[in-house]
Each structure stands twice: as C-alpha cells, then as structure tokens.
Write an enzyme that holds these catalytic residues in place. Structure first.
Site, PDB file in Angstrom:
ATOM      1  N   SER A 598       0.852  -1.189   0.000  1.00 23.17           N
ATOM      2  CA  SER A 598       0.000   0.000   0.000  1.00 23.17           C
ATOM      3  C   SER A 598       0.895   1.249   0.000  1.00 23.17           C
ATOM      4  O   SER A 598       1.697   1.413  -0.920  1.00 23.17           O
ATOM      5  CB  SER A 598      -0.958  -0.036   1.185  1.00 23.17           C
ATOM      6  N   ASP A 684      -8.592  -4.774  -6.396  1.00 26.25           N
ATOM      7  CA  ASP A 684      -8.189  -3.690  -5.513  1.00 26.25           C
ATOM      8  C   ASP A 684      -8.648  -2.380  -6.138  1.00 26.25           C
ATOM      9  O   ASP A 684      -8.045  -1.897  -7.090  1.00 26.25           O
ATOM     10  CB  ASP A 684      -6.671  -3.700  -5.336  1.00 26.25           C
ATOM     11  N   HIS A 716      -7.215  -5.529  -2.017  1.00 26.45           N
ATOM     12  CA  HIS A 716      -6.014  -4.907  -1.451  1.00 26.45           C
ATOM     13  C   HIS A 716      -5.259  -5.888  -0.566  1.00 26.45           C
ATOM     14  O   HIS A 716      -4.100  -5.654  -0.225  1.00 26.45           O
ATOM     15  CB  HIS A 716      -6.442  -3.676  -0.649  1.00 26.45           C
TER      16      HIS A 716
END
Length: 740
Positions: A598, A684, A716
């Site tokens: 991320s 995602d 994600h």
C-alpha cells in the site's frame, strides 16, 4: 483441541534460485503440517486457527468465541464456535456441521444466538436445542438483539440503483453497467447493493415482521467497506437504537468522511407504523443541530483549508463518528469521533453525549493518539471507560479517570510489548475480556483485572492457547527496539526482529519494512501475510521503522506526512536502515532488501529511484506508482484530496501538491537499476492494479529484472489460502534469489 480440517500442505517449498527445498511433515494436533526443522513455514502459518469474535455471558461465567480454520487443499475457510468457562477451562466446540457458524451473541445466561446460512439461530450453551429464529431466505448478514429480548436489528443488503443503473428487463444477459456518479465501486466490489438495518419483533415463534429502519433512504448502515454490527447499539431500556450513518451518495460520499450518530426511537416508530403521523424527532442526529447546512465544498481540493473545517464548524462533528455504546444507566452514549472532514486518519477521540442535555464531552484529549476500541466501566468512581490505544509502537489498555476537579486523564493499565485488541466487561465489570497478539504470537483471549490505583498490579491471565500445539514446535525470533536520531533531529523508534537461533557473530541479509496507511502503526501486529516471524524464520533480520506519519508518537508526528509523502518519511526510512547497517554488526549491508504494501508499496517504488545503491532487491505489494493516475482511479477521493492537496489539473495548486506530483515514483524510473517484484490484486479498487502493472512494465522496458504476481480474484489483501501460500513462496523466492 480437535481441528475440523486435516490440512495437508505441499511437500516441497521452492527455495533459492528456483531449487526445491525439502521439508518435514509433522503431525501436530491431528494436522499434518510442513515445517523446516523448527522454523515457521507458509504452510504452518496457514494451519493456525484465527480467533475473532468473542463475548462473555451476562453472569460472567462463560465465554463464547469464534475460530476460523483454513484448508489450503480445499482453498476455503470454516468458522466454528467454541464455549469455555470464564477461567479458560472446559473448552468445547459447539459447531457440529459443515456450515460456518459465526457472530455468537448471548440471549441470556443459558442461550446464545448465532449466524449460519444467512439466518439467525439459537442454541443452548452446550450446543443442543438448536432453533432457527429468522426466515429471510438467507439474507441476514448481522444481528443485534435488544436487551429485553423483544426486538432485534437485522443487517441485510438491499438493491441500490442510484449510481449504477438497472439494466433493461429485456436484456437479462447484459453485463454492462451504466454509471451516473462517483462511488460506483468500493474496496473490491461494484456498489449495486447497500446494507440497511431492519427492525423486527422477537416472539416465542421466532423473528417476525421485519421493517427497514432506513426505508426509502439511499444511505448505507453500517458503512462500507469494513463496518459491521459494532456501528449500532441498543440502549439499556430497549427504547432506542443508536446507529452510524454517512447520509451522502455519489460525489458527495466520495470526498467526505462526515458520518454521524443517529438515534432511532423505537416507540415513536411503532406508533407511526400503527397509523399515527410521522414524528419529526423519530430519528435524531446526535452530532449536528437540526438546522445544520454543510458549507459548499470544492471536490478537487483538500478540505484542510475549506470552510467545512473552519474552527467554528468543527463543533458539528464533521469528521468520522462511529461505533456508539450506551452507558449502563442509559443516560449517556459514547462513540469514536474524528474532528475534521476529509481526513480518514485524524486523531480518534472518545466523545460522550448527555442524552438529557445534548452536551458533548471529549474525554481523551490528554491522550495524543487514537482510541481504537472502548467499553464503559461499571464502577465510575474508579474509571468511566476502558480503552485501547497505541503509544510508542505498542497497543495497550488505558482507563479514563478523573480527579477531584473533574479533569479527565488517560491512565495506562498494561505495559506490554504486545498489542491488545477489543475490550469488553466481564464478571460484573470487575474484569475485562480482551484479545492479545504480538510479532511472535497470534491472537489469544485473556482476562485482565485492572488496578486503577496501582496499574503495575493489573493482573493478566491467558484463557486460550489456540495455536500452542504449533507454536511449541517452532523456534521464536527475538524482538528488540532501538531509538535513532532522524535527519531533522527528532527521535525515532524502529523494531529489530532477529532470526531464531540467532548467532551474533554472523551476518544476516536484512529487510527494510515500509508500513502502509500511510498512517497505520508499526505496533506489535500479527499478520498472516506480512508476518515478521516467518520473515525472521527464513533467515532475515527485519528493520521496521516507526517513521513520520505513524500514530503513537503524537499528532504532530502523525500529520507531518500529509502533503509530504517523499520528504521526511523517506529520510526516516534511510536513517533507520543506515543506522542498522552501520551499528548492528550482524546486519549484512551488502544484502539489503526493501519491502512494503500500500503506502509501503509506494515507498518501495519511490526508493527504487532514490536508494543510491543501498538495496539489492525490492518488493512492492499494491503500491501507488503514478499519483496523477491514482488521483482519479481510487474510489475514496477524500484520501487523495487530503494527502495531495489538489487535483493534478488545478492550476492554483499548493506547493505541497506540486511537490507531491513532481515526486511521483513513475517520474524516476530512469534511475531504477535494481530487481523488483510487483504484486497486485485486480479487485483492488483502492489502488488499482494498473499501478502495479505499470511499474512492472516500466521495469522490464528498462531492462531491469522484474516479476509481476497478479491476482485476478484478490483485493487490497490476499485472502484465499492457496493464493496466500503462492504469495509467501513468491516473496521468499525473490528475496532468496537476490539476498542469499
């Protein structure tokens, strides 16, 4: 403890340079688990039971809890319920069938309700006398019984076609979606349904006559993507339901974090449904006055400087407000509250609302970090609340206390090198039921007996030992911490995780771990993917900095990252790894890797163009690569607005916005020279898979050794067992190839 699944993992694990490395199959607790000597493997990690929901009976004598088990062979999970005495003895499994049984809640001291097959059931505490209570065709996704047992809130999804239009009836096989506004997809799905709470009667015949509490309203409750039944609560009299809602859709929803706490009056609602006129105050917003009008918002700019966040408007609770809980006497309701709109990582405070006067009081202003969960105390003379919060990279238990002058303070009750999870009362309030985990220990349940006057005498007792049969076979890493001076003269803490059987005379390949968020703590978390124990067990030292932007070091430290993604926080990374390479003699400075997900993946992509030869390989999972593209790709636009300041097309950008876009990682690919593994999930929608694909394509076009691990069916996160094993094997194959 007997396991539901016999997990037979693959017999071989890919080793360095693509070779096959043999492992030993060990039978542990009815499971065949692959171990590499006494070291953690991906297969052992996925064989562990995962404790989640738990609850104590009203009399404090029993505890029901949920455990998830994962079958790699069958590529699915199974969630089961267990019962035990409050002292941890007499553990017994309640689940008897192949269906998941979850969300257990107490109806009285002898019966629990639970969810299975999309319906609410009840059973006795010994698992007998099972009875289905709801008849919805399998639509129930959560439930909450009133204290008097005469009503229940059911969570169900309803069709939502305000943004994605319903296709014509004569085109039943059409797969196209006609989108008319933003927020048409969220996290990992297209928004074609939303959750609503339904109120229903409970009789001797079961759950009947359900009705939508938000009938006709296009708003979700609970809130996507992670909200659950904790976003609603009953008052002790069973007259009111407090619930969390963000009354916005489309563009307004996508740029705002302004959710509120609403009070639903069950008696007035029943009177209206019986034929009376609709009372104006049947539903009341506890956060804002009835005449509140939101100031006009520019959707292409950060709300930091807009009038919605002007000081005089903040009293209207314009940020996240969620997870209400009534006091035992019903006179107050408390919830978690963020101050500013558009800022999802604002400091989360504990707000207390007086039901009689409407006065709001913020009780944790002296605690310069987040309140992550809380419960009311049953003894207000000693403490009003118990809560958990992170400080200096550990999540510990605190009490809200007050002095004779009425000043509130946060008193720390535990001081563990660990993370404590959600908190609830046990045994008439004399004890607390909690969950605890760390870098080397997955979650287990504990009873904590707090001592407000002498916190050092707070008593901690472990109740469950869910994975002891596996952990006893494994050698543990050791964990240390170190403070280092940053480039701007501040002090920063970083964690050091050392391999099992550590030999201080040897040198070890070392990983710099880059945290996501960007404002998520590097506390003592246990992860089934970014797991420091398995990294250390594979022979790596892990360096995990609590760099600028992380909670637990004060709000000023936290906020320094917004608008400065590539400034001080990147310097903090370099200071940590340089300090480790220069001052920890066991760190092999010629075998350094850099990994993260991320925002951590963004950090990897950026450092790939700025590391000046420090690292021998990189791994980026679900990272942002091109910030201009991400600005319009991500679904929660408030995030990019707050972090970047401006849309990339605005000509009157702030200096921070110009710096942010100018320093996007994709602008420095010309400086890339180091092997990189890119990982991404195609579902995602927070950071789209095109970001990872673009980074991989750029690396290969530059002639750099690179791999792309793409998951068409993951978001994600990586949630499916076989994908999880593939992730771990690919991860370590790449590291072994370049660092061993």
């Amino acid at each position: 403890m007997k396991r539901l699944f016999t997990i037979i993992a693959a017999a071989l694990l890919m080793g360095a340079n693509g070779s096959m490395k043999a492992q030993e199959t060990v039978n542990i607790g009815k499971q065949n688990i692959q171990l590499q000597g006494d070291l953690m493997t991906p297969e052992a990690l996925w064989a562990m039971g995962r404790i989640s929901g738990y609850s104590a009976s009203p009399d404090g004598q029993h505890i029901v809890y949920q455990v998830g088990y994962y079958s790699v062979k069958h590529n699915k999970s199974h969630h089961v319920l267990f019962m035990m005495n409050a002292d941890g003895n007499d553990v017994r499994k309640l689940t008897s069938g192949a269906k998941n049984e979850t969300d257990a809640a107490w109806l009285d001291n002898d019966h629990i309700a639970f969810l299975t097959g999309g319906e609410v059931w009840q059973m006795k505490i010994d698992g007998t006398e099972r009875k289905q209570l709801s008849q919805t065709g399998g639509e129930v996704e959560g439930f909450l019984f009133a204290p008097n047992g005469k009503a229940v809130v059911l969570l169900k999804s309803i069709p939502f076609n305000d943004i994605i239009q319903k296709n014509p009836d004569d085109l039943p096989k059409a797969t196209g979606r006609l989108v008319t506004d933003l927020m048409y997809r969220h996290w990992d799905h297209y928004v074609e349904s939303i959750q609503h709470p339904f109120i229903a009667q409970v009789t001797s015949e079961g759950i009947q006559k359900e009705a939508d509490m938000l009938e006709g309203l296009p708003y979700e409750c609970p809130m996507e993507p992670f909200g659950g039944i904790e976003q609603l609560c009953w008052d002790p009299s069973s007259h009111y339901v407090a619930y969390t809602c963000r009354p916005k859709t489309g563009l307004e929803y996508s740029i705002s974090t302004d959710s509120d706490i609403f009070l639903f009056d069950l008696q007035k609602w029943q009177s209206w449904k019986s034929g009376g006129s609709k009372p104006a105050d049947m539903v009341r917003n506890l956060c804002k006055p009835a005449n509140y009008v939101e100031p006009k918002i520019d959707p292409t700019k950060t709300m930091k400087y807009q009038s919605v966040n002007a000081r005089e408007n903040l009293k209207n609770n314009v940020g996240y407000d969620q997870n209400p809980k009534f006091s035992p006497d019903g006179r107050f309701v408390a919830w978690l509250s963020m101050e500013r709109n558009g800022y999802e990582a604002d400091r989360q405070r504990l707000c207390c609302y007086n039901m009689e006067t409407g006065e709001k009081t913020y009780l944790t202003e002296t605690f310069d970090s987040n309140v992550d969960d809380f419960c009311w105390s049953d003894n207000p003379k000693e403490a009003l609340f118990y809560f958990i919060g992170v400080w200096h990279a550990t999540e510990n238990l605190y009490a809200v206390t007050f002095d004779k002058k009425g000043n509130f303070a946060a008193t720390q009750l535990t001081n563990d090198c660990a993370d404590w999870g959600s908190v609830q009362l046990l045994n008439n309030g004399r004890q607390l039921l909690m969950e605890r985990h760390s870098f080397t220990e997955p979650a287990d349940l504990y009873v904590v007996t707090p001592n407000i006057k002498k916190p050092e005498k707070t008593i901690v007792q472990q109740l469950t030992f869910e994975n002891k049969h596996i952990l006893d076979k494994l050698a543990k890493p050791s964990v240390d911490s170190r403070w280092v001076k940053t480039s701007d003269g501040q002090q920063m803490l970083y964690w050091i995780v050392l391999p099992p059987h550590f030999d201080a005379t040897k040198k070890y390949p070392t990983l710099l771990f880059c945290e996501g968020g960007p404002q998520s703590p590097v506390s003592q978390f246990w992860s089934y993917r970014w797991n420091f124990m398995i990294m250390a067990s594979q022979g790596y030292v892990v360096i995990a900095p609590n760099r600028r932007g992380l909670p637990g070091f004060g709000q000023e430290w936290l906020e320094e990252i917004s608008g400065d993604w590539t400034g001080q926080c990147m310097s903090d990374y370099m200071v940590a790894i340089d300090d480790a390479a220069q001052n920890l003699p066991y760190v092999d400075k010629n075998k350094l890797g850099c990994v993260g997900a991320s925002f951590g993946g963004f950090s990897v992509y950026y450092l790939a163009g700025h590391h000046e030869g420090r690292f021998k390989c990189f791994i980026a999972h679900d990272g942002a690569f091109n910030l201009e593209a991400m600005y319009t790709e991500t679904e929660e636009n408030w995030f990019s607005n707050w972090e970047y300041d401006d849309a990339f097309w605005n000509r009157d950008q702030t200096e921070n916005a110009r710096k942010t876009y100018a320093n996007s990682p994709h602008r420095f690919v010309d400086k890339w020279d180091t092997p990189i593994l890119c990982i991404h999930g195609e579902k995602d929608y927070r950071i789209n898979a095109t970001q990872g694909m673009s980074a991989f394509n750029a690396a290969r076009m530059k002639g750099i050794e690179a791999q792309l691990l793409i998951f068409p069916d993951e978001n994600h996160w990586v949630l499916k067992p076989q994908n999880g094993i593939l992730w771990q094997r690919t991860y370590f194959n790449w590291l072994n190839r370049w660092l061993k």
